[in-house]
Design a protein around this motif. Structure first.
Motif, PDB file in Angstrom:
ATOM      1  N   GLN A  21       0.838  -1.199   0.000  1.00  0.00           N
ATOM      2  CA  GLN A  21       0.000   0.000   0.000  1.00  0.00           C
ATOM      3  C   GLN A  21       0.874   1.251   0.000  1.00  0.00           C
ATOM      4  O   GLN A  21       0.540   2.241  -0.638  1.00  0.00           O
ATOM      5  CB  GLN A  21      -0.929  -0.005   1.204  1.00  0.00           C
ATOM      6  CG  GLN A  21      -1.982  -1.085   1.128  1.00  0.00           C
ATOM      7  CD  GLN A  21      -2.815  -1.180   2.391  1.00  0.00           C
ATOM      8  OE1 GLN A  21      -2.368  -0.825   3.478  1.00  0.00           O
ATOM      9  NE2 GLN A  21      -4.027  -1.685   2.249  1.00  0.00           N
ATOM     10  N   SER A  22       1.991   1.172   0.659  1.00  0.00           N
ATOM     11  CA  SER A  22       2.907   2.306   0.709  1.00  0.00           C
ATOM     12  C   SER A  22       3.444   2.655  -0.680  1.00  0.00           C
ATOM     13  O   SER A  22       3.506   3.833  -1.050  1.00  0.00           O
ATOM     14  CB  SER A  22       4.069   1.992   1.653  1.00  0.00           C
ATOM     15  OG  SER A  22       4.992   3.043   1.673  1.00  0.00           O
ATOM     16  N   SER A  25       0.709   4.319  -2.705  1.00  0.00           N
ATOM     17  CA  SER A  25       0.426   5.675  -2.211  1.00  0.00           C
ATOM     18  C   SER A  25       1.497   6.670  -2.624  1.00  0.00           C
ATOM     19  O   SER A  25       1.200   7.813  -2.937  1.00  0.00           O
ATOM     20  CB  SER A  25       0.249   5.666  -0.688  1.00  0.00           C
ATOM     21  OG  SER A  25       1.465   5.370  -0.037  1.00  0.00           O
ATOM     22  N   THR A  31      -1.419   9.812   1.038  1.00  0.00           N
ATOM     23  CA  THR A  31      -0.854   9.151   2.209  1.00  0.00           C
ATOM     24  C   THR A  31      -1.185   7.663   2.179  1.00  0.00           C
ATOM     25  O   THR A  31      -2.176   7.238   1.580  1.00  0.00           O
ATOM     26  CB  THR A  31      -1.399   9.746   3.517  1.00  0.00           C
ATOM     27  OG1 THR A  31      -2.797   9.468   3.612  1.00  0.00           O
ATOM     28  CG2 THR A  31      -1.142  11.253   3.591  1.00  0.00           C
ATOM     29  N   GLU A  32      -0.325   6.893   2.835  1.00  0.00           N
ATOM     30  CA  GLU A  32      -0.577   5.457   2.927  1.00  0.00           C
ATOM     31  C   GLU A  32      -1.902   5.201   3.640  1.00  0.00           C
ATOM     32  O   GLU A  32      -2.670   4.322   3.261  1.00  0.00           O
ATOM     33  CB  GLU A  32       0.570   4.778   3.666  1.00  0.00           C
ATOM     34  CG  GLU A  32       0.427   3.273   3.732  1.00  0.00           C
ATOM     35  CD  GLU A  32       1.609   2.598   4.400  1.00  0.00           C
ATOM     36  OE1 GLU A  32       1.536   1.374   4.583  1.00  0.00           O
ATOM     37  OE2 GLU A  32       2.604   3.275   4.736  1.00  0.00           O
ATOM     38  N   LYS A  33      -2.188   5.977   4.650  1.00  0.00           N
ATOM     39  CA  LYS A  33      -3.436   5.817   5.411  1.00  0.00           C
ATOM     40  C   LYS A  33      -4.654   6.035   4.510  1.00  0.00           C
ATOM     41  O   LYS A  33      -5.637   5.298   4.598  1.00  0.00           O
ATOM     42  CB  LYS A  33      -3.460   6.783   6.592  1.00  0.00           C
ATOM     43  CG  LYS A  33      -4.632   6.598   7.524  1.00  0.00           C
ATOM     44  CD  LYS A  33      -4.650   5.239   8.159  1.00  0.00           C
ATOM     45  CE  LYS A  33      -3.988   5.284   9.498  1.00  0.00           C
ATOM     46  NZ  LYS A  33      -3.953   3.958  10.144  1.00  0.00           N
ATOM     47  N   SER A  34      -4.593   7.027   3.628  1.00  0.00           N
ATOM     48  CA  SER A  34      -5.703   7.261   2.701  1.00  0.00           C
ATOM     49  C   SER A  34      -5.922   6.051   1.825  1.00  0.00           C
ATOM     50  O   SER A  34      -7.053   5.602   1.637  1.00  0.00           O
ATOM     51  CB  SER A  34      -5.435   8.490   1.827  1.00  0.00           C
ATOM     52  OG  SER A  34      -5.486   9.659   2.583  1.00  0.00           O
ATOM     53  N   GLN A  36      -5.073   2.980   2.427  1.00  0.00           N
ATOM     54  CA  GLN A  36      -5.606   1.909   3.274  1.00  0.00           C
ATOM     55  C   GLN A  36      -7.114   2.076   3.458  1.00  0.00           C
ATOM     56  O   GLN A  36      -7.863   1.104   3.388  1.00  0.00           O
ATOM     57  CB  GLN A  36      -4.929   1.920   4.651  1.00  0.00           C
ATOM     58  CG  GLN A  36      -3.512   1.451   4.632  1.00  0.00           C
ATOM     59  CD  GLN A  36      -2.814   1.668   5.977  1.00  0.00           C
ATOM     60  OE1 GLN A  36      -3.330   2.353   6.865  1.00  0.00           O
ATOM     61  NE2 GLN A  36      -1.635   1.088   6.111  1.00  0.00           N
ATOM     62  N   TYR A  37      -7.542   3.301   3.678  1.00  0.00           N
ATOM     63  CA  TYR A  37      -8.969   3.560   3.859  1.00  0.00           C
ATOM     64  C   TYR A  37      -9.774   3.212   2.614  1.00  0.00           C
ATOM     65  O   TYR A  37     -10.910   2.763   2.718  1.00  0.00           O
ATOM     66  CB  TYR A  37      -9.217   5.011   4.252  1.00  0.00           C
ATOM     67  CG  TYR A  37      -8.915   5.337   5.700  1.00  0.00           C
ATOM     68  CD1 TYR A  37      -8.698   4.348   6.652  1.00  0.00           C
ATOM     69  CD2 TYR A  37      -8.866   6.645   6.134  1.00  0.00           C
ATOM     70  CE1 TYR A  37      -8.429   4.652   7.968  1.00  0.00           C
ATOM     71  CE2 TYR A  37      -8.603   6.969   7.456  1.00  0.00           C
ATOM     72  CZ  TYR A  37      -8.387   5.960   8.367  1.00  0.00           C
ATOM     73  OH  TYR A  37      -8.136   6.263   9.677  1.00  0.00           O
ATOM     74  N   ARG A  42     -13.475   2.625   3.996  1.00  0.00           N
ATOM     75  CA  ARG A  42     -13.750   3.694   4.954  1.00  0.00           C
ATOM     76  C   ARG A  42     -13.898   5.052   4.287  1.00  0.00           C
ATOM     77  O   ARG A  42     -14.477   5.968   4.859  1.00  0.00           O
ATOM     78  CB  ARG A  42     -12.651   3.766   6.008  1.00  0.00           C
ATOM     79  CG  ARG A  42     -12.661   2.586   6.933  1.00  0.00           C
ATOM     80  CD  ARG A  42     -11.689   2.790   8.043  1.00  0.00           C
ATOM     81  NE  ARG A  42     -11.743   1.674   8.968  1.00  0.00           N
ATOM     82  CZ  ARG A  42     -10.896   1.506   9.955  1.00  0.00           C
ATOM     83  NH1 ARG A  42      -9.926   2.390  10.149  1.00  0.00           N
ATOM     84  NH2 ARG A  42     -10.995   0.477  10.748  1.00  0.00           N
TER      85      ARG A  42
END
Length: 72
Positions: A21-22, A25, A31-34, A36-37, A42
């Motif tokens: 995912q990194s 991204s 961002t990696e978090k985005s 992931q969502y 999410r």
């Protein structure tokens, strides 16, 4: 947009290419978090981000959002 289909296809495309995912991204400038969502259903990405992701994976937007089963 069917978020379940989008999440599934994002995960599938990433795994087919053996990417983290990194890595995705970084290319897509999010961002990696985005990212992931998006895979976790999410959040839904903006159109401009979806275009970058589709370009990165070499698939159509219609494929990512479930409007067709043909990747290109």
């Amino acid at each position: 947009m069917e978020i379940d289909v989008l999440a599934k296809r994002l995960r599938q495309c990433r795994r087919e290419r053996g990417l983290t995912q990194s890595e995705v991204s970084i290319f897509c400038d999010i961002t990696e978090k985005s990212y992931q969502y998006y895979e976790l259903k999410r959040r839904e990405p903006k159109l401009s981000i979806l275009v970058r992701i589709a370009d990165f994976y070499g698939v159509s937007l219609d494929y990512l959002v479930g409007r067709t089963d043909q990747k290109c």
